[in-house]
Design a protein around this motif. Structure first.
Motif, mmCIF file in Angstrom:
data_model
loop_
_atom_site.group_PDB
_atom_site.id
_atom_site.type_symbol
_atom_site.label_atom_id
_atom_site.label_comp_id
_atom_site.label_asym_id
_atom_site.label_seq_id
_atom_site.Cartn_x
_atom_site.Cartn_y
_atom_site.Cartn_z
ATOM 1 N N CYS A 19 0.820 -1.221 0.000
ATOM 2 C CA CYS A 19 0.000 0.000 0.000
ATOM 3 C C CYS A 19 0.850 1.266 0.000
ATOM 4 C CB CYS A 19 -0.943 0.006 1.195
ATOM 5 S SG CYS A 19 -0.097 0.037 2.788
ATOM 6 N N HIS A 20 2.207 1.114 0.133
ATOM 7 C CA HIS A 20 3.161 2.226 0.084
ATOM 8 C C HIS A 20 2.896 3.271 1.164
ATOM 9 C CE1 HIS A 20 4.538 0.519 -3.691
ATOM 10 N NE2 HIS A 20 3.287 0.560 -4.142
ATOM 11 N N LYS A 21 2.350 2.828 2.320
ATOM 12 C CA LYS A 21 2.142 3.740 3.432
ATOM 13 C C LYS A 21 3.357 3.709 4.346
ATOM 14 C CE LYS A 21 -2.899 3.649 3.701
ATOM 15 N NZ LYS A 21 -4.059 3.338 4.568
ATOM 16 N N ARG A 22 3.668 4.883 4.918
ATOM 17 C CA ARG A 22 4.782 4.991 5.848
ATOM 18 C C ARG A 22 4.241 4.728 7.259
ATOM 19 N NH1 ARG A 22 9.883 7.214 6.009
ATOM 20 N NH2 ARG A 22 10.519 8.200 7.976
ATOM 21 N N CYS A 23 4.741 3.660 7.889
ATOM 22 C CA CYS A 23 4.240 3.224 9.189
ATOM 23 C C CYS A 23 5.374 3.229 10.202
ATOM 24 C CB CYS A 23 3.630 1.821 9.104
ATOM 25 S SG CYS A 23 2.333 1.657 7.861
ATOM 26 N N LYS A 24 4.977 3.298 11.488
ATOM 27 C CA LYS A 24 5.957 3.237 12.553
ATOM 28 C C LYS A 24 6.557 1.845 12.635
ATOM 29 C CE LYS A 24 4.112 6.848 15.537
ATOM 30 N NZ LYS A 24 3.628 7.162 16.899
ATOM 31 N N SER A 25 7.833 1.805 13.042
ATOM 32 C CA SER A 25 8.548 0.533 13.115
ATOM 33 C C SER A 25 8.138 -0.192 14.395
ATOM 34 C CB SER A 25 10.056 0.776 13.088
ATOM 35 O OG SER A 25 10.740 -0.456 13.104
ATOM 36 N N ASP A 26 6.941 -0.786 14.371
ATOM 37 C CA ASP A 26 6.370 -1.517 15.502
ATOM 38 C C ASP A 26 6.192 -2.969 15.091
ATOM 39 O OD1 ASP A 26 3.413 -1.079 17.628
ATOM 40 O OD2 ASP A 26 5.147 -2.424 17.730
ATOM 41 N N PRO A 27 6.593 -3.945 15.917
ATOM 42 C CA PRO A 27 6.425 -5.351 15.519
ATOM 43 C C PRO A 27 4.987 -5.721 15.202
ATOM 44 C CG PRO A 27 7.849 -5.162 17.430
ATOM 45 C CD PRO A 27 7.308 -3.799 17.185
ATOM 46 N N ALA A 28 4.008 -5.027 15.832
ATOM 47 C CA ALA A 28 2.618 -5.346 15.539
ATOM 48 C C ALA A 28 2.192 -4.816 14.179
ATOM 49 C CB ALA A 28 1.718 -4.766 16.632
ATOM 50 N N ASP A 38 -0.302 -8.679 -6.835
ATOM 51 C CA ASP A 38 -0.739 -7.293 -6.627
ATOM 52 C C ASP A 38 0.359 -6.294 -7.003
ATOM 53 O OD1 ASP A 38 -2.597 -8.121 -3.591
ATOM 54 O OD2 ASP A 38 -3.122 -8.317 -5.720
ATOM 55 N N LEU A 39 1.643 -6.653 -6.720
ATOM 56 C CA LEU A 39 2.745 -5.745 -7.029
ATOM 57 C C LEU A 39 3.149 -5.804 -8.497
ATOM 58 C CD1 LEU A 39 5.054 -6.302 -3.904
ATOM 59 C CD2 LEU A 39 3.521 -4.386 -4.348
ATOM 60 N N GLY A 40 2.934 -6.929 -9.151
ATOM 61 C CA GLY A 40 3.361 -7.102 -10.538
ATOM 62 C C GLY A 40 4.847 -7.355 -10.670
ATOM 63 N N ARG A 41 5.480 -7.777 -9.599
ATOM 64 C CA ARG A 41 6.913 -8.049 -9.618
ATOM 65 C C ARG A 41 7.196 -9.040 -8.496
ATOM 66 N NH1 ARG A 41 9.376 -5.717 -5.346
ATOM 67 N NH2 ARG A 41 8.303 -3.961 -4.312
ATOM 68 N N PRO A 42 8.330 -9.719 -8.554
ATOM 69 C CA PRO A 42 8.691 -10.626 -7.455
ATOM 70 C C PRO A 42 9.133 -9.834 -6.238
ATOM 71 C CG PRO A 42 10.415 -10.606 -9.110
ATOM 72 C CD PRO A 42 9.278 -9.804 -9.695
ATOM 73 N N LEU A 43 8.962 -10.436 -5.083
ATOM 74 C CA LEU A 43 9.331 -9.791 -3.833
ATOM 75 C C LEU A 43 10.834 -9.775 -3.659
ATOM 76 C CD1 LEU A 43 6.658 -11.290 -1.392
ATOM 77 C CD2 LEU A 43 6.779 -8.948 -2.252
ATOM 78 N N GLU A 44 11.323 -8.679 -3.097
ATOM 79 C CA GLU A 44 12.731 -8.539 -2.784
ATOM 80 C C GLU A 44 12.962 -8.882 -1.312
ATOM 81 O OE1 GLU A 44 13.430 -4.871 -5.953
ATOM 82 O OE2 GLU A 44 13.916 -4.631 -3.820
ATOM 83 N N PRO A 45 14.236 -9.176 -0.936
ATOM 84 C CA PRO A 45 14.500 -9.562 0.460
ATOM 85 C C PRO A 45 14.091 -8.507 1.471
ATOM 86 C CG PRO A 45 16.359 -10.124 -0.938
ATOM 87 C CD PRO A 45 15.443 -9.330 -1.800
ATOM 88 N N GLY A 46 14.100 -7.246 1.161
ATOM 89 C CA GLY A 46 13.776 -6.204 2.131
ATOM 90 C C GLY A 46 12.321 -5.788 2.136
ATOM 91 N N ASP A 47 11.441 -6.421 1.360
ATOM 92 C CA ASP A 47 10.034 -6.016 1.289
ATOM 93 C C ASP A 47 9.273 -6.530 2.509
ATOM 94 O OD1 ASP A 47 9.902 -6.471 -2.289
ATOM 95 O OD2 ASP A 47 10.375 -4.677 -1.085
ATOM 96 N N VAL A 48 8.519 -5.620 3.110
ATOM 97 C CA VAL A 48 7.644 -5.973 4.241
ATOM 98 C C VAL A 48 6.279 -5.331 3.989
ATOM 99 C CG1 VAL A 48 9.489 -6.261 5.935
ATOM 100 C CG2 VAL A 48 8.504 -3.990 5.546
ATOM 101 N N ILE A 49 5.269 -5.815 4.697
ATOM 102 C CA ILE A 49 3.904 -5.281 4.569
ATOM 103 C C ILE A 49 3.409 -4.876 5.953
ATOM 104 C CG2 ILE A 49 3.344 -6.624 2.509
ATOM 105 C CD1 ILE A 49 1.906 -8.596 4.320
ATOM 106 N N CYS A 50 2.379 -4.044 5.969
ATOM 107 C CA CYS A 50 1.771 -3.619 7.232
ATOM 108 C C CYS A 50 0.732 -4.649 7.679
ATOM 109 C CB CYS A 50 1.140 -2.232 7.096
ATOM 110 S SG CYS A 50 -0.189 -2.143 5.873
ATOM 111 N N SER A 51 0.292 -4.514 8.925
ATOM 112 C CA SER A 51 -0.672 -5.480 9.469
ATOM 113 C C SER A 51 -2.027 -5.386 8.768
ATOM 114 C CB SER A 51 -0.845 -5.247 10.969
ATOM 115 O OG SER A 51 -1.307 -3.928 11.215
ATOM 116 N N ALA A 52 -2.417 -4.182 8.307
ATOM 117 C CA ALA A 52 -3.697 -4.039 7.615
ATOM 118 C C ALA A 52 -3.679 -4.796 6.292
ATOM 119 C CB ALA A 52 -4.003 -2.560 7.392
#
Length: 726
Positions: free
Chosen positions: A49-58, A74-88
Motif C-alpha cells: 500500500c506504500h504507506k509509511r508506518c511506525k517501526s512496531d512489531p505489531a 498485486d505488485l506485478g513483480r517478485p518480492l525482494e529480500p527487504g520487502d515488508v507489509i503492514c498489518s492491515a
C-alpha cells in the motif's frame, strides 16, 4: 563475528528486537544493545500500500509463504529480500485467501459430487471472512473498554469476554448485535446473561455490520436454542420475570431465589434444564399445588423430568438448607430465648430475670389433607373423626414471635394420635433431640387438646399454660377464668398465624395425592425453613409492649363491676327499665368519641376490631338505624342484642357503661362464654364500641361490597310461601 553479520544482514525490525544475547558476557550485551538501537529504523514503508508506518512489531509484518503469491500478483513483480507489509494489508490478504478457498470449495462441490473439502486445521477453528454486510445495529469492537459503560479495564474493574448467551439475549430483546470479541465489566452479567438495567444502558453506534458465514450460522443456532429452551416461564434469565412474578410463583423474591440456588450443589446443570429451572419447578409445585402434567407444559419438560426434579431438589434442600434454619440443633437455647421471646410472653409467663433463661414454646398440630387410600389399614389410621376426612398431622413448635423452632412428624390422624399422645411420643422418643434442648421451667403454651398431657409435662419439670375449661353445668366462664384464658390467647395466637402462613404454599392447603405422602414431612420442613429465612417475624419485639403485659397482670384477679350490677338488679330478664333509642337521638350525643388507638387499648388486640366491622354491618337495619336500648335507671348504661355469627338461634346481650364527664368507657359485660372478662373485651362489645365511638363519625362507614346472596338462589323462600298458604 556471527552477531555482527546477523545484525548487518537483518532487514526486519522483529529480528533485532527478538535477538537473543544469552551466552555472551555483559559487556558484549551492552555494546550490541546500543548498536541495535542505532541500527533499527524508526519507520518503514509497506511494499503493497506504500504507506509509511511506525517501526512496531505489531505493524511491520514479513510476507508469509501462503500470502507471497497473492502479494506478487498485486505488485506485478517478485518480492525482494527487504520487502515488508503492514498489518492491515496482511489482514486483507488473509481475508481474500480464505474467500478464494471457500469459492473454490463451492465450485468443486457443484462440479464433482464426490468431492470432499479438506478437514479443518486441528489447532484452531477456521472462520469464514466477514464479507457480508447487513443492516443490523451493532456495537464497536473494543478490547480495552467495556461495551456497556465504556469504562477501561483495571484492577478494580475486571473485564470478561461477553458469552454467546448474552450476545443472543441482546440480539433477541434489543436488536443490537455485539461482536464476539467484545468485552464488558463482570458485574453486568448475571448467570451468563445481562440484567434488565444493563440492557437499557446498551447503545448501538453502527447501523450496519459485517458478518461471516460462521457468524450468521452461529447466531441463528443460538437464537434457535434460546427459543427452544425458553418457555413462557423462564427463570434462567433473572431479568425475564419481575420480582412480583417470583413471589407469585415461588413465594420468595428474585434475590432470595438466587440465594437459594447456592444450596443445591448436588443438582446438575444439563442442556434441558438448569439449576434455576429445577428450583423454580420445585417451588412452583409447593406454592401453587399444580399437577406434574401442568408443570411439564409450563416449563417445557416431560412429566418424568418433573418428578425427578422434585425429588432431587427436595433431597438437596433437606441436606444443605433445612438444617441451617430449622430444628432444635440449628439454634441454642439461650439464643432462642433472647431473639425469639417477645416482651409480652416474657412478662406474662417467665420469671423475667437475667440469670435464668426460660424458653416460651407454643405447640399445636396442623392438618394436611390426603387422598383416601385403598390400603384399608392406612385408611383407618389416617381418618380423622374430628375433621371427618383423611389427613396427617405435623406438630408445630414455634416461638412467641412466630419463629418455627421445629416440626415433628407428621403423625397419623386417628383417635390415638391426638395432641396429648403426640407430645408424650415426642418426649419419650426424644424426637429431634428435644429433651436435650429443653431445660427445666421452660414454658409450653398449648390449647385444650393437650389436656391429657398437662400433668406429664409438669412432672418433667415444664410449665404449661392452657386456656380454662368451662365447668360442667355452666354456660359462661367466670371473670378470673376468662382473664387467665385471655393471657394465654394473647401469646398463643401466633401458632395459628404460622399455620396459616405455611398454608400459603397451596400444596399443603389442597388434597395431597398419596404418591407424595412420603414427602409431606420434607415439604413442611422446607416451607418452614423458607419462612424462617425469608419472612419477617409475626409478633413485635418492641420493648414498649411490655407495659401492655403489666396492665393485663394487674387486672387478672379483678371482678367485673358491670356483671355484678346487672345480676344484682336483675337487668337481664327485666324489660321495663329500658327504652329503645336511635343513634341520632340526643341521648347518645354524649357517648365518648374513640380513636383507633383507644379501641386497641380497650380490646388489647386487633382481632376483635376486625370482627366488629362485620358485626356492625349485620346489626344495622336497611334504613341505616342502629337498634339499642338505654337503661332508665342508669342513663349511661346501654343494652344491645347482637346476633351470633355461628348460630342463628343464639343472640348475645351486652351492657356498656360510659362516663360522660371523663368521656371514657368505664365497663362492659356480655352473656357470651368469655363476655365477663375485663382484660380486653369480646368481639360483640367491640362492635358496639367501634360503631358508637368511631364508625358513625366517619365519612364512609363501610366499603361497598357486592352481596353474595344476590348471586345465589335460596330455596327457603319457596318453603315459607308454602307454609303461609297452608
Amino acid at each position: 563475528t556471527p552477531i555482527i553479520t546477523k545484525i548487518q544482514r537483518g532487514r526486519d525490525a522483529t529480528h533485532f528486537r527478538t535477538f537473543d544475547f544469552v551466552g555472551r558476557c555483559q559487556a558484549h550485551q551492552q555494546r550490541w544493545k546500543k548498536e541495535l538501537i542505532v541500527i533499527m529504523p524508526k519507520h518503514f514503508t509497506c511494499c503493497r500500500c506504500h504507506k509509511r508506518c511506525k517501526s512496531d512489531p505489531a505493524q511491520r509484518r514479513p510476507v508469509q509463504s501462503h500470502l507471497r503469491t497473492q502479494t506478487e500478483n498485486d505488485l506485478g513483480r517478485p518480492l525482494e529480500p527487504g520487502d515488508v507489509i503492514c498489518s492491515a494489508c496482511r489482514r486483507r490478504l488473509a481475508r481474500i485467501k480464505d474467500l478464494a478457498i471457500d469459492v473454490q470449495h463451492q465450485h468443486k462441490d457443484t462440479i464433482d459430487p464426490d468431492y470432499q473439502p479438506p478437514a479443518p486445521f486441528s489447532a484452531s477453528i477456521i472462520k469464514s471472512p466477514k464479507s457480508i454486510q447487513l443492516q443490523i445495529n451493532s456495537t464497536p469492537r473494543n478490547h480495552k473498554n467495556c461495551v456497556i459503560c465504556k469504562k477501561p479495564s483495571g484492577h478494580r474493574n475486571h473485564h470478561v469476554v461477553i458469552p454467546s448467551s448474552a450476545i443472543t439475549q441482546t440480539f433477541v430483546y434489543t436488536g443490537i448485535f455485539i461482536n464476539s470479541d467484545s468485552r464488558c465489566c463482570k458485574f453486568h452479567l448475571d448467570n451468563g446473561y445481562f440484567n434488565s438495567e444493563t440492557l437499557s444502558l446498551l447503545n448501538s453506534t453502527k447501523e450496519t455490520e459485517y458478518f461471516s458465514r460462521t457468524d450468521i450460522s452461529n447466531l441463528i443456532e443460538n437464537v434457535r436454542n434460546l427459543m427452544r429452551t425458553t418457555s413462557n416461564i423462564n427463570f434462567d434469565i433473572p431479568s425475564a420475570l419481575s420480582d412480583e412474578d417470583y413471589r407469585n410463583l415461588t413465594g420468595i423474591s428474585r434475590e432470595q431465589f438466587s440465594e437459594l440456588t447456592t444450596f443445591l450443589p448436588s443438582v446438575r446443570n444439563t442442556l434441558t434444564r438448569s439449576i434455576r429451572t429445577c428450583l423454580a419447578v420445585f417451588l412452583t409445585k409447593l406454592r401453587t399445588g399444580l399437577t406434574n402434567s401442568i408443570l411439564s407444559s409450563l416449563f417445557s419438560l416431560s412429566i418424568s423430568q418433573v418428578q425427578r426434579i422434585i425429588s432431587s431438589v427436595c433431597d438437596s434442600l433437606m441436606e444443605n438448607f433445612v438444617p441451617l434454619h430449622l430444628g432444635f440443633q440449628h439454634i441454642s437455647h439461650d439464643e432462642f430465648c433472647v431473639k425469639h421471646t417477645t416482651p409480652i410472653a416474657k412478662t406474662l409467663f417467665t420469671s423475667n430475670s437475667d440469670e435464668s433463661k426460660e424458653a416460651v414454646l407454643v405447640l399445636d398440630g396442623t392438618y394436611v389433607y390426603i387422598q383416601k387410600s385403598s390400603d384399608y389399614h392406612f385408611q383407618r389410621k389416617s381418618y380423622s373423626l374430628h375433621k371427618n376426612r383423611p389427613l396427617v398431622k405435623p406438630m408445630m413448635i414455634v416461638g412467641t414471635d412466630g419463629y418455627i423452632l421445629s416440626v415433628i412428624g407428621p403423625y397419623m390422624a386417628d383417635f390415638y394420635n391426638n395432641d396429648a399422645n403426640i407430645v408424650k411420643h415426642m418426649m419419650e422418643t426424644n424426637s429431634d433431640d428435644i429433651k436435650d434442648w429443653l431445660q427445666e421451667n421452660d414454658v409450653m403454651v398449648v390449647d385444650r387438646g393437650f389436656r391429657d398431657a398437662v400433668n406429664y409435662l409438669q412432672e418433667n419439670g415444664f410449665k404449661v399454660e392452657m386456656p380454662s375449661y368451662l365447668s360442667k353445668g355452666h354456660k359462661q366462664h367466670s371473670t378470673e377464668e376468662a382473664n387467665l384464658s385471655r393471657l394465654v390467647t394473647k401469646v398463643r395466637w401466633v401458632v395459628e398465624s404460622v399455620n396459616g402462613r405455611i398454608k400459603q404454599w397451596k400444596l399443603l392447603d389442597k388434597v395431597v395425592p398419596n404418591t407424595l405422602v412420603p414427602k409431606i414431612g420434607d415439604f413442611v420442613r422446607i416451607i418452614c425453613a423458607l419462612c424462617n429465612k425469608f419472612r419477617p417475624p409475626l409478633a413485635s419485639m418492641d420493648p414498649e409492649s411490655e407495659h401492655i403485659a403489666q396492665k393485663m397482670l394487674e387486672k387478672v384477679h379483678q371482678s367485673n363491676s358491670i356483671q355484678t350490677f346487672v345480676e344484682e338488679n336483675n337487668l337481664l330478664k327485666r324489660k321495663t327499665p329500658y327504652k329503645c333509642v336511635e343513634v341520632a337521638d340526643t341521648d347518645l350525643i354524649d357517648f365518648p368519641k374513640l380513636t383507633m388507638d383507644k379501641l386497641r387499648d380497650i380490646t388489647m388486640g386487633i382481632y376483635q376490631i376486625k370482627q366488629s366491622i362485620h358485626y356492625s354491618r349485620e346489626h344495622l337495619k336497611e334504613d341505616g338505624s342502629y337498634e339499642l336500648m338505654v337503661c332508665k335507671e342508669c342513663p349511661s348504661l346501654l343494652r344491645v342484642k347482637i346476633q351470633s355469627r355461628h348460630s342463628k338461634n343464639t343472640i348475645h346481650t351486652l351492657w356498656i357503661r360510659y362516663d360522660v364527664d371523663e368521656q371514657d368507657v368505664s365497663g362492659w359485660y356480655c352473656t357470651c362464654k368469655v363476655g365477663a372478662r375485663i382484660i380486653g373485651c369480646c368481639a360483640h362489645i367491640a362492635s358496639v364500641l367501634w360503631y358508637l365511638g368511631y364508625g358513625r363519625h366517619q365519612d364512609q362507614l363501610f366499603t361497598k361490597t357486592s352481596s353474595l346472596e344476590e348471586t345465589l338462589h335460596d330455596a327457603v323462600s319457596c318453603c315459607v310461601d308454602n307454609v303461609i298458604e297452608e
